[in-house]
Design an enzyme around this catalytic site. Sequence first.
Site, PDB file in Angstrom:
ATOM      1  N   TYR A 185      -6.564   2.831   3.598  1.00  0.00           N
ATOM      2  CA  TYR A 185      -5.130   2.674   3.313  1.00  0.00           C
ATOM      3  C   TYR A 185      -4.926   1.858   2.037  1.00  0.00           C
ATOM      4  O   TYR A 185      -4.122   2.212   1.166  1.00  0.00           O
ATOM      5  CB  TYR A 185      -4.480   1.995   4.515  1.00  0.00           C
ATOM      6  CG  TYR A 185      -2.985   1.792   4.441  1.00  0.00           C
ATOM      7  CD1 TYR A 185      -2.122   2.861   4.620  1.00  0.00           C
ATOM      8  CD2 TYR A 185      -2.449   0.526   4.226  1.00  0.00           C
ATOM      9  CE1 TYR A 185      -0.747   2.674   4.579  1.00  0.00           C
ATOM     10  CE2 TYR A 185      -1.082   0.327   4.186  1.00  0.00           C
ATOM     11  CZ  TYR A 185      -0.230   1.404   4.367  1.00  0.00           C
ATOM     12  OH  TYR A 185       1.120   1.217   4.323  1.00  0.00           O
TER      13      TYR A 185
ATOM     14  N   LYS B 160      -3.119   3.089  -1.408  1.00  0.00           N
ATOM     15  CA  LYS B 160      -1.883   2.440  -1.837  1.00  0.00           C
ATOM     16  C   LYS B 160      -2.011   1.793  -3.212  1.00  0.00           C
ATOM     17  O   LYS B 160      -1.023   1.646  -3.925  1.00  0.00           O
ATOM     18  CB  LYS B 160      -1.443   1.410  -0.789  1.00  0.00           C
ATOM     19  CG  LYS B 160      -0.905   2.042   0.493  1.00  0.00           C
ATOM     20  CD  LYS B 160       0.199   3.038   0.191  1.00  0.00           C
ATOM     21  CE  LYS B 160       0.930   3.497   1.428  1.00  0.00           C
ATOM     22  NZ  LYS B 160       1.966   4.509   1.102  1.00  0.00           N
TER      23      LYS B 160
END
Length: 305
Positions: free
Chosen positions: A165, A169
């Site tokens: 993640y 991001k």
Amino acid sequence: MTIRFDGQVAIVTGAGNGLGRSHALALAERGAKVVINDLGASRDGSGASSDAAMEVVALIEKNGGEAMAHGANVANFAEVEDMVAKTMAKWGRVDILINNAGILRDKTFAKMTLDDFKLVLDVHLMGSVNCCKAVWEIMRQQNYGRIVMTTSSSGMYGNFGQSNYGAAKMAVLGLMNTLVLEGAKNNIRVNALSPTAGTRMTEDLMPKEMLDLLTPEAVTAGALLLCHADSPTRQILCAGAGGYASTRLFETDGIFLAADKQTPEEIAAQWDAVNDTSNQHNLESGGKQTEKFLTKAMSQLSAQS
């Protein structure tokens, strides 16, 4: 100043629940026609259902607005292209894209499979790439476009158990930085939102009294600021619980070492100077770093001659 979106068309991905739902409802309330994109998957990306997206469409229409649902998987470019084609057929333009769709597959890097790593990158990073690519030429031809990436403190600062993640991001910020440069001449502005909100993504990470402060609506206020006609560009806006801040990537002025001093030992000896933030800069492009180093080198060499 009152921010409105009358006559504009917005695509919001992952808009069936949480932040995306809040963004879509707020855009519609302020006059936008909204595409409610949602695959209807669970938090880990499994399954699919159109129920949540259709509920948001019905709510917007009940309040007098215009909306349509589309279940494109943002990681599938053909499905994204179909969504954009149907949007153009219905309303003839795309003014705003909010890349909000996302999933979680949290595990420590040691225990995470590469399939789980890749899937999160496919949805967060390639989903944003696919959606941007599908609307990019439309926005160029219109000479108008507003794009919002959704980044995260997990990418900018790290978060235990979220290597996939966090990588995705942080990557969308690299995408933003380049699209800002390439879209400027066609009035395409690109920003990033770093949210903290009580959604399906965070519901089991915090106690209820904290989640009650982290309303999606507080984050949505920031999202709308980043995609209106007079929005900034290349901004990373952090939002949560009524707090708003910006994140910037700075580079220190650094040092110059002559050829005979370009060793790891000499860099280590001047480590404090390398890290001195007193004259740091917010660089406008990657080329500015090269320009800075060459200017520093030529200045020093000239002084020595």
